[in-house]
Design a protein around this motif. Structure first.
Motif, short mmCIF file in Angstrom:
data_model
loop_
_atom_site.label_atom_id
_atom_site.label_comp_id
_atom_site.label_asym_id
_atom_site.label_seq_id
_atom_site.Cartn_x
_atom_site.Cartn_y
_atom_site.Cartn_z
N PRO A 34 39.38 44.44 35.59
CA PRO A 34 39.12 43.27 34.74
C PRO A 34 38.53 43.70 33.40
O PRO A 34 37.61 44.52 33.35
CB PRO A 34 38.11 42.46 35.56
CG PRO A 34 38.33 42.89 36.97
CD PRO A 34 38.72 44.33 36.90
N THR A 37 33.57 41.22 32.30
CA THR A 37 32.79 40.79 33.46
C THR A 37 31.78 39.75 33.01
O THR A 37 30.96 40.02 32.12
CB THR A 37 32.07 41.98 34.11
OG1 THR A 37 33.04 42.94 34.55
CG2 THR A 37 31.23 41.52 35.29
N TYR A 413 40.98 39.20 48.28
CA TYR A 413 41.41 37.92 47.74
C TYR A 413 41.63 36.92 48.88
O TYR A 413 42.22 37.25 49.91
CB TYR A 413 42.71 38.08 46.94
CG TYR A 413 42.54 38.81 45.62
CD1 TYR A 413 41.54 38.43 44.73
CD2 TYR A 413 43.38 39.85 45.27
CE1 TYR A 413 41.38 39.09 43.52
CE2 TYR A 413 43.24 40.52 44.06
CZ TYR A 413 42.23 40.13 43.20
OH TYR A 413 42.07 40.79 42.00
N THR A 436 37.96 35.54 45.32
CA THR A 436 37.56 36.61 46.24
C THR A 436 36.65 36.07 47.33
O THR A 436 36.11 34.95 47.24
CB THR A 436 36.81 37.72 45.48
OG1 THR A 436 35.51 37.25 45.10
CG2 THR A 436 37.59 38.14 44.25
N TRP A 440 33.87 35.43 43.42
CA TRP A 440 34.30 35.77 42.06
C TRP A 440 35.70 35.22 41.84
O TRP A 440 36.48 35.06 42.78
CB TRP A 440 34.30 37.27 41.84
CG TRP A 440 32.93 37.87 41.74
CD1 TRP A 440 32.05 38.05 42.76
CD2 TRP A 440 32.29 38.36 40.56
NE1 TRP A 440 30.89 38.63 42.29
CE2 TRP A 440 31.01 38.83 40.94
CE3 TRP A 440 32.65 38.45 39.22
CZ2 TRP A 440 30.12 39.37 40.03
CZ3 TRP A 440 31.76 38.99 38.31
CH2 TRP A 440 30.50 39.45 38.71
N HIS A 442 39.09 36.06 39.48
CA HIS A 442 39.79 36.95 38.57
C HIS A 442 40.87 36.15 37.86
O HIS A 442 41.74 35.56 38.51
CB HIS A 442 40.41 38.13 39.32
CG HIS A 442 39.40 39.09 39.85
ND1 HIS A 442 39.76 40.29 40.44
CD2 HIS A 442 38.05 39.06 39.88
CE1 HIS A 442 38.67 40.94 40.81
NE2 HIS A 442 37.62 40.20 40.49
N ILE A 453 44.24 41.77 34.13
CA ILE A 453 43.13 40.89 34.51
C ILE A 453 42.26 40.67 33.28
O ILE A 453 41.60 41.58 32.79
CB ILE A 453 42.32 41.49 35.66
CG1 ILE A 453 43.23 41.76 36.86
CG2 ILE A 453 41.19 40.56 36.06
CD1 ILE A 453 42.52 42.33 38.07
N GLU A 456 36.72 38.72 34.99
CA GLU A 456 36.22 38.39 36.32
C GLU A 456 34.92 37.60 36.13
O GLU A 456 34.07 37.98 35.33
CB GLU A 456 35.99 39.64 37.17
CG GLU A 456 35.04 40.66 36.56
CD GLU A 456 34.80 41.85 37.47
OE1 GLU A 456 35.30 41.82 38.61
OE2 GLU A 456 34.13 42.79 37.04
#
Length: 757
Positions: A34, A37, A413, A436, A440, A442, A453, A456
């Motif tokens: 990702p 963040t 996931y 996730t 989280w 993504h 990505i 995230e």
């Protein structure tokens, strides 16, 4: 340890893969990082909803009325889709009775988690009502809810044929033209099943002599309108995605197909217009077919989530599926994302078929003729016999491009949602949101080269599994259902990108650089979209001719350090994809481990500094061919202070500190003064003794009182009393002063002595 085992493991997985297209790119290139963040503390524009209920896992978005309907444990909610946290929601309490919960507990179920009414199904039934089903403490119930007033009816419907009894069982369901299409394990001892209810022709899958489904866990279902503009009058299809215990057709694989733990991913379909058979397959599907779903590597067989895009246009319909790695190493966690085109699925369902062979008790490829007409229409007995024994297709459905789009290590996931986004330049990109197991999200865009990505986001402070995702185009929002509540997130946060290059490096199809006001904006909020600068595919071009001056140069910071010491020059990278580039004096590139330099994620560490380390240091972020100056330092290495020369040992007096010597002097002076005072006192006493000889040692201390009071005398009183031996008249014998004592007595007073017997 896993870092070193990962290439070996992937090599083993690819070596044992089923026949199919080769993996053209190394696995490490498919493990996208990702770019940004965003921790929970930095969330912006987020709205929350949480009530007394738990497990907000069932979501239904109604765009026309701007309502988000939520099914939770023991309750249903109607929220404003514009702002789910505005407090103006409606609520229906739907708890299981104490008696029902008691019976559930008596059956051995958990009265802390299972013996409740978990709402698992919530769909629009018709223009006036919603339809909801709940587990109801292992005695499922369903109800038609008035959508306008959001109230429960006075009576309920039996839910055993429509809803799972177990809140943890896989389940999917749709309402299509008033009929209920559901897939789950409905009762405690029943096998998993795809059923149609609330319909003039109720149907289900076959159980004998061949089980069409084998311990299936359902994940997703979707209606595809294939009959619209069909040249052959094809029927609309309902597709179901699930994982089930493998049949023996995987005999060519390197894995033992007889193991009960070996599970494979499947896609099945039925026709919406299926009416069932008349004598054979009565009240059973006559159009049921299923095929294996490969994500190229056989170990990625556990299907976790599926989403469909463009389902209303069958020619462009495609699916994205999330798989998790299935290995004997439980500590190794990884996920894969694959894309499947409907055209490929349709091609697989056109044949050939598999057939269960009684002699070998295995599935093998069917080589005989296929009777006409094909399954799905008003069929004769010959065709129905064929349908009953041939539900499985011979070829698997392989992903588009012949490989996964993403292999993500250390991620599990659970759900995904996607939406096509058209860009100002014309191309349309699929934007995916991947949830996730630890809370989280993504956000990723599908490119020609794979998946990028974008960011995230940590949407929950405490880790918890995301249970559902729903996208609203009108509200430009993503709704996230989880055990603790519902979260509403914006689909884009373009304001985070402060420069033109930062905006295009993000490669977000929703974001573009507006040269008129020098800002990164959402493409949906500007009228003249064609003026926006974007580069989704490459992510590094378009800003050359813009008037954006870029970020201001960082201020020069000075650092001074003694020779031989270590010094850290901080430099935080704004992107996880950026590489730190350090230059000394504008030209010399510094690498990790070179001449005492250590390049890390937090900056440059210079160890054991020497004079040659002095100079100007520049830190750059190098990403996708672009370079941005982040920090500048001027470092000076000073010579170390020389140590003092050795000296001869000092005497005790010289080594004494000044304050200690002063204390000694004062003590000696005090003792000297005391001795002098004592000497004068003794001299004075001796003089008095010499001048007063013959007065019996009487010493006057003062004059008598004017009133004639008695005088006070200081006498030397002998230690002897009358009658005791006196060595001399004046007491100057061997006793002297040693045998006497001084005391104050009244005048003419004699010391009292003990009476002698």
């Amino acid at each position: 340890m896993w870092g070193s085992l990962w290439p070996l493991l992937l090599g083993f997985l690819m070596a044992g893969a089923a026949p199919g297209p080769s993996l053209r790119r190394p696995s490490r290139e498919l493990d996208a990082t990702p770019r940004m963040t965003i921790p929970f503390e930095e969330l912006s524009g987020v709205r929350h909803f949480q009530a007394q209920a738990q497990n907000y896992s069932t979501l239904l978005l109604e765009e026309a009325s701007a309502r988000l309907l939520v099914g939770a444990r023991g309750a249903l909610f109607s929220l404003s889709a514009r702002d789910i946290g505005d407090g103006a929601h409606k609520e229906i309490q739907w708890e299981a009775s104490l008696e029902t919960r008691r019976k559930c507990h008596q059956k051995g179920k958990n009265n802390q988690t299972e013996c409740f009414n978990h709402v698992r199904f919530l769909q629009r039934l018709n223009a006036t009502h919603l339809y909801a089903c709940g587990t109801h403490a292992f005695q499922p119930l369903c109800a038609a809810i008035d959508a306008e007033s959001f109230t429960m009816p006075s009576s309920f419907e039996e839910g055993k044929e429509r809803c799972p009894y177990d809140p943890t069982r896989g389940f999917t369901g749709l309402v299509i033209d008033g009929g209920l299409y559901t897939a789950t394990r409905y009762e405690f001892r029943s096998i998993p099943d795809i059923r149609r209810s609330r319909h003039p022709h109720s149907l289900r899958t076959e159980e004998a002599p061949v089980h069409w489904l084998n311990d299936a866990e359902f994940v997703f279902s979707v209606l595809v309108r294939e009959s619209e503009a069909s040249a052959v009058g094809d029927d609309d299809k309902v597709y179901f995605f699930f994982t089930e215990r493998a049949a023996a057709e995987e005999g060519s694989s390197s894995f033992n197909p007889s193991r009960s733990s070996h599970r494979v991913a499947r896609v099945a379909r039925v026709c919406k217009g299926d009416l069932g058979g008349k004598k054979i397959l009565q009240k059973k599907w006559t159009s049921f077919l299923k095929a294996r779903l490969l994500c190229h590597i056989p170990q990625y067989e556990t299907l976790r989530g599926v989403c469909s895009l463009d389902a209303d246009l069958s020619a462009r319909t495609h699916f994205y599926a999330a798989f998790t790695l299935t290995t004997q190493w439980k500590t190794l966690e990884a996920s894969a994302i694959c894309r499947y085109d409907l055209a490929e699925v349709q091609a697989v369902f056109s044949g050939p078929y598999m057939e269960y062979q009684d002699g070998t008790r295995r599935w093998g490829r069917y080589e005989g003729g296929v009777p006409e007409p094909r399954p799905g229409s008003d069929l004769p007995s010959l065709v129905l016999d064929f349908v009953k024994l041939h539900p499985l297709m011979a070829r698997p459905v392989v992903p588009s491009r012949g490989r996964p789009l993403l292999l993500k290590r250390h991620v599990h996931y659970t759900h995904l949602a996607g939406i096509p986004v058209s860009t100002p330049a014309g191309p349309t990109y699929d934007l995916l949101f991947l949830a996730t197991a630890d809370g989280w999200i993504h956000k990723a865009v599908v490119l020609a080269s794979g998946m990028h990505i974008i960011e995230e986001t940590q949407v929950f402070r405490q880790p918890q599994s995301v249970e559902n995702l729903v996208i609203s185009l009108r509200q430009h929002s993503l709704y996230v259902g989880a055990p603790s509540g519902v979260i509403q997130l914006p689909l884009s946060t373009c304001w985070r990108y402060r420069s033109c290059y930062d905006c295009i490096l993000a490669r977000d199809p929703y974001c573009g650089w507006d040269p008129s006001n020098l800002s990164c904006v959402a493409a949906t909020t500007i009228a003249n979209r064609t003026s926006l600068i974007q580069d989704i595919e490459r992510g590094n071009r378009g800003c050359e001719g813009s008037r954006d001056p870029g970020p201001p140069p960082p201020p020069l910071k000075t650092r001074s350090v003694l020779r031989g010491d270590d010094v850290l020059l901080p430099c935080d990278q704004p992107s996880n994809l950026a590489r730190a580039l350090w230059l000394l004096n504008g030209s010399k590139s510094l690498s990790d481990g070179q001449d005492g330099y250590r390049v890390g994620v937090d900056g440059l560490l210079v160890t054991d500094t020497q004079p040659e380390h002095s100079g100007s240091y520049s830190c750059f972020a190098e990403e996708n061919g672009l370079r941005t100056l982040l920090a500048s330092y001027s470092l000076t290495v000073r010579p170390a202070t020389p140590a003092p020369a050795p000296q001869a040992p000092a005497t005790n007096e010289a080594r004494l500190a000044p304050d200690v010597r002063l204390l000694y002097v004062l003590a000696i002076a005090a003792l000297g003064g005391l001795c002098l005072l004592l000497a004068f006192s003794l001299l004075y006493v001796a003089c008095l003794r010499g001048g007063g000889r013959g007065r019996r040692r009487k010493y006057s201390l003062g004059r008598a009182s004017r009133a004639g009071g008695s005088a006070v005398q200081l006498q030397t009183v002998s230690g002897q009393c009358p009658g005791e031996e006196d060595e001399g008249e004046d007491g100057e014998g061997a006793e002297g002063l040693e045998g006497s004592r001084l005391q104050i007595i009244k005048k003419n007073h004699r010391p009292r002595c003990p009476r002698l017997s």
